[in-house]
Design a protein around this motif. Structure first.
Motif, short mmCIF file in Angstrom:
data_model
loop_
_atom_site.label_atom_id
_atom_site.label_comp_id
_atom_site.label_asym_id
_atom_site.label_seq_id
_atom_site.Cartn_x
_atom_site.Cartn_y
_atom_site.Cartn_z
N ALA A 184 9.56 3.38 7.48
CA ALA A 184 9.28 1.93 7.46
C ALA A 184 9.88 1.32 8.72
O ALA A 184 10.19 2.03 9.70
CB ALA A 184 9.82 1.29 6.18
N ARG A 187 -10.32 2.22 12.94
CA ARG A 187 -11.53 2.54 12.16
C ARG A 187 -12.81 2.58 12.98
O ARG A 187 -13.67 3.42 12.75
CB ARG A 187 -11.73 1.49 11.05
CG ARG A 187 -10.80 1.63 9.88
CD ARG A 187 -11.12 0.57 8.85
NE ARG A 187 -10.05 0.48 7.87
CZ ARG A 187 -9.68 -0.65 7.27
NH1 ARG A 187 -10.30 -1.78 7.54
NH2 ARG A 187 -8.70 -0.63 6.40
N ILE A 195 2.16 3.33 16.48
CA ILE A 195 2.83 4.32 15.62
C ILE A 195 1.89 5.48 15.32
O ILE A 195 2.25 6.66 15.46
CB ILE A 195 3.31 3.65 14.31
CG1 ILE A 195 4.48 2.70 14.61
CG2 ILE A 195 3.73 4.70 13.29
CD1 ILE A 195 4.95 1.87 13.43
N ALA A 232 -4.53 -8.72 -0.53
CA ALA A 232 -3.86 -9.46 0.55
C ALA A 232 -2.41 -9.02 0.71
O ALA A 232 -1.64 -9.66 1.44
CB ALA A 232 -3.94 -10.95 0.29
N TYR A 237 1.64 -8.26 -0.32
CA TYR A 237 2.65 -9.09 -0.99
C TYR A 237 3.42 -9.89 0.05
O TYR A 237 3.77 -9.33 1.08
CB TYR A 237 3.61 -8.20 -1.79
CG TYR A 237 4.54 -9.01 -2.66
CD1 TYR A 237 4.18 -9.35 -3.95
CD2 TYR A 237 5.75 -9.48 -2.15
CE1 TYR A 237 5.02 -10.13 -4.73
CE2 TYR A 237 6.58 -10.26 -2.92
CZ TYR A 237 6.22 -10.58 -4.21
OH TYR A 237 7.04 -11.35 -4.97
N VAL A 287 0.85 -1.20 0.00
CA VAL A 287 0.00 0.00 0.00
C VAL A 287 0.89 1.25 0.00
O VAL A 287 0.58 2.24 -0.67
CB VAL A 287 -0.97 -0.01 1.20
CG1 VAL A 287 -1.77 1.28 1.27
CG2 VAL A 287 -1.92 -1.20 1.10
N ALA A 289 -7.68 2.04 -0.93
CA ALA A 289 -6.50 2.20 -0.06
C ALA A 289 -5.86 3.58 -0.29
O ALA A 289 -6.35 4.57 0.25
CB ALA A 289 -5.50 1.06 -0.30
N ALA A 294 0.44 3.44 6.09
CA ALA A 294 0.24 2.11 5.48
C ALA A 294 1.12 1.12 6.22
O ALA A 294 1.67 0.21 5.62
CB ALA A 294 0.60 2.16 4.01
N ARG A 299 14.24 -2.50 9.69
CA ARG A 299 14.94 -3.28 8.66
C ARG A 299 15.28 -2.40 7.45
O ARG A 299 16.26 -2.65 6.75
CB ARG A 299 14.04 -4.44 8.17
CG ARG A 299 13.73 -5.48 9.22
CD ARG A 299 12.80 -6.57 8.65
NE ARG A 299 11.44 -6.08 8.42
CZ ARG A 299 10.50 -6.00 9.36
NH1 ARG A 299 10.77 -6.37 10.59
NH2 ARG A 299 9.29 -5.56 9.08
#
Ligand code: NAP
Length: 349
Positions: free
Chosen positions: A37, A110, A91, A180, A182, A16, A331, A82, A40
């Motif tokens: 992100a 939500r 976060i 779904a 990746y 996303v 999205a 995302a 990593r």
């Protein structure tokens, strides 16, 4: 004159997140200057940290951004989220507390009583809850969410029919594998197959639909009283969720009334000419075998919902089909349109 607002994306390296990066490229108001992100990826250039999985090349300008940890620090005041659902709660709240507007795609907030589950065409008034959100939580920032990718197709299909008095709906989904993430569903499971289970999807569709189509009055949300029954299936389609909908109505509109309601449906994003708003948010297709994901889902920049095959239902009143782009209207595009509405409402400072 257009505004020029710096924005960031939390979870920018994921599926996303990449759609956000693509959708924001060349945006007339929002300039992507910050990407976050996990640890990593933090410290790497975006093009080193990201395995680009979308059509076309990675937009110029983002490739050389250094990926940051998802901590407020030097992030812009407006961030799209995302991030993985397992970490999104903490976060997003940390950013809101630190004064950021978080426009989130994750499911985590939500259904909370002080968080808008926003579809700009349907419930712009739900943004009123933000004042209470800030007061109650002591945040100088805020969190706004967009719906699950199948819920948005259902609600955009139903919203034009609201004046006819929606009482009950039964919906069956045919959901694309991109929904779904990746790597998503294993190829051995989905090739030439249908998987009749998507974890928690039916529950999300049922309760999110009632919240979105409900009202915000006297300081709280009132869920729409309609009954919603959802059957969710994963099918071997890359992009585009198709939903078949049967609906029970309080009044007795003709087929022509229903089709006019789809085609004439307009709302604030269209009135205000928001940059990502489709000119016609719901488009009724008259061909008897349309809409189809492969042929129709990319039209209107992926932001419109296509309906078709309206006919009488022998059990409820009418039945029809709706199709929407799950990773755009469901999205990234949904969240960007939410932020555009918030800006136009003076809610982004
Ligand atoms: P994804 O491809 O797995 O991406 C997850 C992102 O979260 C990556 O950028 C990842 O960074 C980051 N992340 C993971 N752990 C983290 C941590 N501890 N701290 C900070 N960042 C972390 O997932 P996705 O499919 O894009 O979904 C992202 C969110 O959107 C989820 O909440 C999902 O439920 C929601 N959503 C997805 C869709 C869809 O169509 N796929 C539709 C609607 C909503 P690294 O690359 O560094 O690991």
């Amino acid at each position: 004159m257009h505004p020029s607002i710096e924005v960031g994306v939390l979870g920018a390296t994921g599926m996303v997140g990449q759609h956000f990066v693509k959708f924001l490229a060349g945006h007339p108001w929002f300039k992507l200057t910050w990407v976050g992100a996990s640890d990593r990826s933090a410290g790497k250039k975006y093009n080193e940290a990201t395995s680009w999985r979308l059509g076309g090349t990675m937009p110029e300008g983002v490739a050389n951004l250094t990926v940051e940890e998802c901590k407020p620090g030097n992030a812009p005041k407006l961030v799209f989220s995302a991030t993985d659902a397992s970490v999104a709660t903490e976060i997003e709240q940390t950013f809101a507390k630190a004064g950021h507007s978080v426009v989130s795609n994750s499911r985590n907030h939500r259904m909370e009583a002080d968080v808008p589950l926003l579809v700009p065409e349907i419930n712009p008034g739900h943004l009123q809850v933000l004042a209470a959100q800030k007061a109650k939580r002591g945040w100088s920032g805020q969190i706004v969410t967009n719906p699950n990718c199948s819920t948005i197709v259902l609600t955009m299909g139903l919203a034009p029919l609201k004046p006819f008095g929606i009482q009950r709906t039964i919906v069956t989904t045919l959901q694309a594998i991109s929904g779904a993430g990746y790597p998503g569903v294993p190829s051995m499971d989905i090739t030439a197959n249908v998987v009749p289970y998507i974890g928690m999807e039916e529950e999300k569709m049922e309760c999110e639909t009632q919240k979105i189509l409900g009202e915000f009055t006297n300081g709280s949300f009132h869920a729409h009283p309609m009954g919603v029954s959802a059957h969710c299936n994963r099918v071997p389609v890359i992009d585009g969720h198709t939903v078949t909908i049967s609906v029970d109505l309080a009044s007795d509109p003709s087929e022509a009334d229903m089709i006019d309601a789809f085609n004439n449906y307009r709302s604030l994003p269209q009135e205000r000419n928001l940059p990502s708003a489709p000119k016609q948010p719901v488009i009724y297709m008259t061909e008897r075998d349309r809409p189809q994901p492969r042929r129709d889902v990319e039209r209107e920049n992926g932001m419109a919902v296509f309906t078709g095959r309206l006919r009488k239902c022998p059990v409820l009143d009418y039945k029809f089909i709706a199709l929407g782009h799950n990773t755009v209207r469901g999205a990234a595009g949904a969240a960007v349109l939410n932020a555009e509405l918030m800006y136009s409402e003076g809610l982004l400072g």
